[in-house]
Motif scaffolding. Sequence first.
Motif, PDB file in Angstrom:
ATOM      1  N   THR A  45      15.118  11.182  22.887  1.00 33.93           N
ATOM      2  CA  THR A  45      14.919   9.778  23.269  1.00 33.93           C
ATOM      3  C   THR A  45      13.883   9.160  22.342  1.00 33.93           C
ATOM      4  O   THR A  45      12.693   9.068  22.675  1.00 33.93           O
ATOM      5  N   PRO A  46      14.287   8.742  21.148  1.00 33.98           N
ATOM      6  CA  PRO A  46      13.326   8.218  20.181  1.00 33.98           C
ATOM      7  C   PRO A  46      12.795   6.848  20.599  1.00 33.98           C
ATOM      8  O   PRO A  46      13.535   6.038  21.154  1.00 33.98           O
ATOM      9  N   PRO A  47      11.512   6.599  20.361  1.00 31.84           N
ATOM     10  CA  PRO A  47      10.964   5.277  20.652  1.00 31.84           C
ATOM     11  C   PRO A  47      11.465   4.277  19.624  1.00 31.84           C
ATOM     12  O   PRO A  47      11.827   4.666  18.494  1.00 31.84           O
ATOM     13  N   PRO A  48      11.509   3.006  19.960  1.00 39.90           N
ATOM     14  CA  PRO A  48      11.968   2.014  18.975  1.00 39.90           C
ATOM     15  C   PRO A  48      10.931   1.831  17.870  1.00 39.90           C
ATOM     16  O   PRO A  48       9.729   1.982  18.097  1.00 39.90           O
ATOM     17  N   HIS A  49      11.406   1.545  16.693  1.00 39.11           N
ATOM     18  CA  HIS A  49      10.489   1.177  15.620  1.00 39.11           C
ATOM     19  C   HIS A  49       9.853  -0.164  15.963  1.00 39.11           C
ATOM     20  O   HIS A  49      10.474  -1.017  16.602  1.00 39.11           O
TER      21      HIS A  49
END
Length: 205
Positions: A45-49
């Motif tokens: 679950t990558p955080p948004p840039h």
Amino acid sequence: MKILHIDSSPYVGTSVSRELSAFIVAELLELNPNATVHYRDLGVTPPPHLSAEAMTMFHDTQETAITPELQQEIDGIYQSIEEVMASDVIVIGAPMYNHSISSNLKAWIDQISQKGITFTYTSAGVKGLISDKKVYIASSRGGVYSSAAGQLHDFQETYLVSILALMGMNDVEVITAEGVGMASIGRELALAKARQSLRGAMSGK
């Protein structure tokens, strides 16, 4: 003790950094049975840039219109910062990608590196605002970068130590499994050496 466990590899079942970070956490729990662990999986679950609007709000003086999308991003940033602030020990699984870190981990670092919150500028220079944290970096590399020639291409461990220090986190232990992609070393030997390094570091404290 509160442990914040971060993984950043998109590989779930075969990741060396995940295996190493889990081992570090297990060793910490063995030494501190009453410790609690908060887990954040940046690989799954990558955080948004950071958006231009969020960067403007945090770093510029001009007012920014808060849309529902921006509010959601801001809430996520503050949540990431609060998780770091609430922890006593941070374990970061960080594989090397193209001589640096994964974009997922970089996005998380960009979230928590906020002027006036986790660091500030003074007349004496930059001052970190996060203190009294022990950080373990579970580093994995396909090649060997600890040599003099290899260090010229290391923008992974050096970057992580530098950016953590900017925020005041200077007590950093880097546990490295390197050469995992080389026939002369390989995954198991690299991990065995990393585990031995960790136990030596923990026994010496």
